[in-house]
Design a protein around this motif. Structure first.
Motif, PDB file in Angstrom:
ATOM      1  N   GLY A  28      -2.267   4.011  -6.367  1.00 41.97           N
ATOM      2  CA  GLY A  28      -2.124   3.721  -4.944  1.00 41.97           C
ATOM      3  C   GLY A  28      -0.874   2.974  -4.552  1.00 41.97           C
ATOM      4  O   GLY A  28      -0.750   2.553  -3.405  1.00 41.97           O
ATOM      5  N   PRO A  40       2.047   7.721  -4.880  1.00 41.93           N
ATOM      6  CA  PRO A  40       2.056   8.571  -3.683  1.00 41.93           C
ATOM      7  C   PRO A  40       3.441   8.745  -3.063  1.00 41.93           C
ATOM      8  O   PRO A  40       3.678   9.715  -2.334  1.00 41.93           O
ATOM      9  N   LYS A  59       0.071   4.310  -0.694  1.00 40.54           N
ATOM     10  CA  LYS A  59      -0.578   5.478  -0.103  1.00 40.54           C
ATOM     11  C   LYS A  59      -0.353   5.509   1.401  1.00 40.54           C
ATOM     12  O   LYS A  59       0.005   6.546   1.974  1.00 40.54           O
ATOM     13  N   ASP A 110       0.837  -1.193   0.000  1.00 42.86           N
ATOM     14  CA  ASP A 110       0.000   0.000   0.000  1.00 42.86           C
ATOM     15  C   ASP A 110       0.878   1.252   0.000  1.00 42.86           C
ATOM     16  O   ASP A 110       1.321   1.716   1.049  1.00 42.86           O
TER      17      ASP A 110
END
Length: 292
Positions: A260, A264, A9, A7
């Protein structure tokens, strides 16, 4: 087997928290506020959105955010003058000239004018040379973010077989240098590599940064490999990466999604690089875990 989703993000959020904490310490203990200046030439919509996001996040972590906007028909001398002023400004620790520049400008000349110590994009030829020779450099943000996620997932990368698909100066080449610095065995592949599928299948780590939608199918991935998908491609199906996520997620051990995933991390690492540049400029300890 279904891969662990990395992940980006959430990871970027943790990086920004570390940056904010270090900025707070610099202010409290040394009276120093890291400063990031962004130069935007023209009104490209994508660049406008990116610059606004950078400014918002820079302020959110407590840093000084400066923006310099020039018209699309501005002379190159105007950009060079702004860069020279920022080089001389002690409150500015990081300088970023938003690319692409208008066609009448020489990007290489503009980037070369930035003080290498303030080159938080890591594009200056001096930083490229320092990174390539294993010395302390400002590292391009996207490869730095990829390395942070790989370190977080694996810990020690020593001896791992890594394939980087893509040979750009912005991602592919510096990514390979960073992986070499981690003692990986590194192959740089690209769209013209012979038997590309076989090259990718042997990799413990695959970094796809070639800019072709879903170029890498799941059957190219070694079972259990870690896949870092740098690609962001706009298609009729929305944003997709260079990896066919649906098939790769069934084979890989870990994979970044698009969107995602890597995206980021780029701005988060820009902030990290600005703090690092500030610390180096003031002969202070660099932030732990935010640099190489």
């Amino acid at each position: 087997m279904t891969a662990t989703i990395i992940d980006g993000k959430a990871f970027a959020g943790r990086v920004r928290e570390k940056v904010a904490a270090h900025v707070a310490r610099l202010k409290e203990e040394h009276g120093i506020t890291p400063g990031l200046a962004v130069v935007l030439v023209g009104d490209d919509p994508a660049s406008e959105v990116y610059v606004r996001s950078k400014g918002k996040m820079t302020k959110a972590v407590g840093m000084l955010s400066l923006e310099y906007r020039l018209q699309a028909d501005a002379a190159q001398d105007e950009v060079m003058r702004v860069v020279a002023e920022l080089n001389a400004n002690p409150e500015v620790h990081g300088i970023l000239v938003q690319l692409p520049l208008p066609r009448h400008m020489d990007e290489a000349e503009v980037l070369a004018a930035i003080d290498p110590a303030k080159d938080v994009d890591g594009f200056h030829i001096s930083n490229v040379g320092l990174l390539g020779t294993g010395q302390r450099a400002m590292v391009p943000c996207t490869p730095l973010g990829c390395l942070m996620m790989l370190r977080d997932h694996h810990g020690d990368l020593t001896g791992m077989d890594a394939v980087v698909i893509g040979r750009s100066n912005i991602v592919g080449k510096p990514m390979a240098q960073l992986l070499l610095g981690e003692s990986c065995t590194v192959t740089i592949a690209h769209s013209r590599t012979r038997n590309l599928a076989d090259v990718v299948r042997r990799a413990d780590i695959v970094v796809a940064a070639v800019g072709r939608p879903k170029m890498v199918p799941g059957d190219w991935i070694k079972p259990g490999a870690t896949v870092i998908d740098v690609g962001i491609n706009r298609t009729e199906d929305g944003l997709v990466g260079d990896v066919d996520f649906a098939s790769a997620v069934e084979v890989a051990g870990a994979i970044t999604p698009v969107p995602g995933g890597v995206g980021p991390m780029t701005i988060a690492c820009l902030l990290a690089n600005t703090v690092t540049a500030c610390c180096r400029a003031n002969d202070l300890a660099e932030p732990d875990g935010l640099t190489v």
